[in-house]
Structures are given as C-alpha cells and as structure tokens.
Write an enzyme that holds these catalytic residues in place. Structure first.
Site, PDB file in Angstrom:
ATOM      1  CB  THR A  58      12.781  -9.529 -10.414  1.00 50.73           C
ATOM      2  OG1 THR A  58      13.894  -9.317 -11.271  1.00 50.73           O
ATOM      3  CG2 THR A  58      12.216 -10.920 -10.626  1.00 50.73           C
TER       4      THR A  58
ATOM      5  CB  SER B 141      -1.923  -3.524   1.225  1.00 54.37           C
ATOM      6  OG  SER B 141      -0.863  -4.158   1.898  1.00 54.37           O
ATOM      7  CB  ALA B 142      -1.862  -9.179  -0.556  1.00 46.40           C
ATOM      8  CG  HIS B 143      -0.085  -6.904   4.954  1.00 47.03           C
ATOM      9  ND1 HIS B 143      -0.137  -6.500   6.264  1.00 47.03           N
ATOM     10  CD2 HIS B 143       0.248  -5.792   4.245  1.00 47.03           C
ATOM     11  CE1 HIS B 143       0.163  -5.208   6.346  1.00 47.03           C
ATOM     12  NE2 HIS B 143       0.395  -4.763   5.132  1.00 47.03           N
TER      13      HIS B 143
ATOM     14  CG  ASN C  18      -5.251   3.418   9.475  1.00 50.23           C
ATOM     15  OD1 ASN C  18      -5.533   4.445   8.846  1.00 50.23           O
ATOM     16  ND2 ASN C  18      -4.208   3.339  10.272  1.00 50.23           N
TER      17      ASN C  18
ATOM     18  CB  CYS D 218      -0.205  14.027  20.672  1.00 50.92           C
ATOM     19  SG  CYS D 218      -0.158  13.145  19.114  1.00 50.92           S
TER      20      CYS D 218
ATOM     21  CD  GLN E 184      -6.959  -0.949   7.476  1.00 51.27           C
ATOM     22  OE1 GLN E 184      -7.742  -1.869   7.747  1.00 51.27           O
ATOM     23  NE2 GLN E 184      -5.692  -0.978   7.851  1.00 51.27           N
TER      24      GLN E 184
ATOM     25  N   GLY F 144       0.814  -1.209   0.000  1.00 50.07           N
ATOM     26  CA  GLY F 144       0.000   0.000   0.000  1.00 50.07           C
ATOM     27  C   GLY F 144       0.854   1.268   0.000  1.00 50.07           C
ATOM     28  CB  THR F 145       3.866   2.214   1.953  1.00 54.83           C
ATOM     29  OG1 THR F 145       3.243   1.857   3.191  1.00 54.83           O
ATOM     30  CG2 THR F 145       4.731   3.442   2.148  1.00 54.83           C
TER      31      THR F 145
END
Ligand code: PLP
Length: 378
Positions: free
Chosen positions: A235, A197-199, A149, A327, A177, A70-71
C-alpha cells in the site's frame, strides 16, 4: 543557540509541505487500490503527484515509481537491472553511499565482477577509465553517484550517461544528494535510472522515487499487489507521496534563489574558517563552491588527540554536524569515503551541510565555538 548544519543527513520538513500532507493523514484516508470514492480520490492525488514529479524532471509519469526512499530505489535499480539484462560486470567507485556500495558488494560475493574506478585525492574519477572498461565488456551496469554526500565531489553524469548509451551499457546514478538542488532534465540526461529521497529536500522521511527510463524496463524488487503499476507491491505511502511532490515543486520553483543563499552561507563559512583555524583544509572539492555540491562543506582539521571528541563537543554547544575521519590502519571504523581518497586518519573531519534555512549568524556561532573547542584542546 541551536544550529543544524547536518542537512545532508536530513532536512526539516517545510511547513507548507506538511500542510499539503495533512488532509491525506486525516480526511482522505482511503486505500488507493479501493475502487470506491474514498479510494479513487486518493488514487487521483497520487497520480497528480507522479505527474508533478515527472513534469519537473521533464519526463513521463510512466517512468516514475515511488519507493520507501533512496536506499530502496538504489537497490531496485541495481539488483533488478542486473537480473533483467543478465549483467555480469559492474563499474562503480569506493565512494558511493552504502545504499549502492553494500548492494554492489553483496552482488560481488554472489560472483559478479566489480571494477572499482580509481579516485584521486579529491574523489574525482577519469571518464576514460570507464570507456576502457566498457570496451572490454559493454554489457555492464555503471553505477556512479551525482554528488558525494560526504565530500561534495560531483561527477559529470551527463557525459557518463552519454558514454554508457554509446556502448549500450546501463547507467544508474544515485542522485539523492543533488535531487532538488540541481535541475535534472531527463530529456537531456541519458541515464537509465536516477533516484530521489524526499527527506533530503524538506519533504517527509520514508518516501522516495525511482526513475526508470522506458528503454530498459525491469521487474519488481518488492513483490506483492499491483501497486505502482505492478512495479512495487505494498500500500502506497500516500501522504509521503503528496509531500514529496510538493517539496520537489517548491525546490524547483525557487532553486536559483535558494542556491544563491546557500552558496553565500557556505562561502562565508569557508572564509571564516580559513581566518580562524590554522591549518584548516577541505576534503574533496567542497571548497570550490561553484564546482561542488553547494550544500556540503567537509572541513579537515589539523591532527589532534582530541579530534575524536570534536562532534561531541560541537553537540554540547548545540551544534549538529556530522563527520568521522579516515579509517586508521587495521580499523574499519571511520569514513570509507575519506579512506578511499587517502585522507590522513589523524586529521579531524567535520561535514557541515546547509539548507535554505541557515544563516551567516549561525556560521559565526559555529566557527567561534569550533575555535574555542580547538584552542582548549591544543
Ligand atoms: N544515497 C545517498 C547519496 C545518500 O546521501 C542517502 C542518504 O543519506 C541515500 C542514498 C539513502 O537515502 P534514504 O535515506 O532515503 O534511504
């Protein structure tokens, strides 16, 4: 008992996905750029995967480019669109994932104008503000995530895409997400770029993709060989690509059943938390199961000196979740999202995030342990 409630961070790979990948780790090891049979066989498998992804998203394989995740996909879309179209202005929010926010901030340092949309206490934006900004400068890149997220708040990306299209602005949406949890139909969604993003959906780590609508092509972000039709040198992560396509296919084939299962676990957890924990609240829209990212529940716990230890105490009880409160003044440690929506830094924040593998029994265990931890620390 071990409970994994951190599926927005990453998900376990599905065994079926792993089995699909295995031959491409062991037998089919050719380099897809090689013209001999070892290479050609692997090249064909990559192209079958690309077609699978494109078919699921109702678009053309020529618009799908595999990346390292994703990044990289977010960076490519934002940086290369700005470059290709001479864009001087970006519209975004302070709630984006760092993959987007830090990219935009780096461009801001280089002189681009950035307009951060106002967000309310639930993390919602006002689409009229986007229109007002586009009227001032249509040659703009709008980058807004679909699903947050941390707090689960959803943006109406269909309406935003339509608006950007009307003004001729470029629209990128970080859909990391929501990919595989919602059906993205790219004939309906007028975005220039979306990402996956597959994970995040039971596929392998280190593989993702970027959708680039054919109307606005870009130059590569990573220069090198001619891979990905000259759009991304290097590759290919062959078994990653095979796994990504399989995981997306599995998610699409049973999306409604999985959604029902996950929503019932999430609703059950909301009910149990409200019953057991005095003063509990929920961040963003995450309590509204139907109108939030259904995999995420962000709990806001009453102020306590021990809130700093909350995740650690859950962890020693075998529970994996994530969090971090807003914060406090003068410190930049904590959640930029909770800070931006004005959440009280004294309150504890725990993000529970679910997958189809979670159960109500796990919820019972987590709520009981959380209750014990909070009772001991009062
Ligand atoms: N965007 C969002 C909304 C995310 O949640 C994440 C991962 O946490 C990313 C981007 C980055 O994805 P990747 O881990 O594939 O680089």
């Amino acid at each position: 008992m071990k409970v994994y409630f951190d599926n927005a961070a990453t998900t376990p790979i599905d065994e079926v996905v792993f089995e699909e990948m295995k031959p491409y780790m062991l037998e089919h090891f050719g380099n897809p750029s090689s013209i001999h049979s070892h290479g050609r066989q692997v090249r064909a498998a990559i192209e079958r995967s690309r077609k699978k992804v494109a078919d699921l998203l109702n678009t053309s394989p020529s618009e799908i480019f595999f990346t390292s995740g994703g990044t990289e996909a977010d960076n490519t879309a934002i940086r290369c669109a700005i470059e290709a179209y001479g864009i001087q202005k970006i519209i975004t929010t302070p709630l984006e994932h760092h993959a987007v926010l830090h990219t935009v901030q780096a461009l801001e340092k280089q002189g681009k104008e950035v307009h951060y949309l106002a967000v309310d206490e639930k993390g919602q934006i006002d689409i009229n503000e986007i229109e007002a900004e586009l009227k001032k400068e249509p040659n703009t890149l709008v980058t807004l995530m679909h699903a947050n997220n941390e707090i689960g708040t959803l943006n109406d990306i269909y309406a935003i895409a339509e608006l950007c299209h009307e003004y001729g602005a470029i629209f990128h949406s970080d859909t990391v997400q929501s990919m595989a949890h919602y059906r993205h139909d790219l004939q309906e969604l007028k975005a220039n770029f979306i990402v996956g993003s597959a994970h995040k959906f039971h596929g392998p780590k280190g593989i993702g993709f970027l959708y680039v609508n054919h109307e606005k092509r870009i130059a590569p972000f990573i220069h090198g060989g001619a891979q990905e039709r000259n759009m991304r040198g290097g590759t290919e992560n062959v078994y990653g690509i095979i796994g990504l396509a399989k995981a997306l296919e599995m998610a699409y084939s049973e999306m409604d059943e999985h959604r029902k299962q996950i929503e019932s676990v999430k609703s059950y957890m909301i009910g149990r938390l409200k019953d057991q924990i005095n003063g509990i609240e929920f961040n963003g829209t995450s309590e509204d199961v139907e109108n939030s990212l259904y995999t995420v529940l962000s709990a806001s716990l009453p102020p306590s000196d021990d809130n700093d230890m909350l995740l650690f105490n859950l962890d020693i009880n075998g529970i994996s979740a994530s969090g971090g409160s807003a914060c406090s003044s003068g410190s930049n440690i904590g959640s930029h999202v909770l800070t931006a929506i004005g959440s009280d830094p004294q309150r504890g924040a725990v993000r529970f995030s679910f997958s189809r593998f979670n159960t109500k029994q796990e919820v019972d265990y987590v709520v009981d342990k959380l209750n014990e931890i909070l009772t001991v620390s009062v």
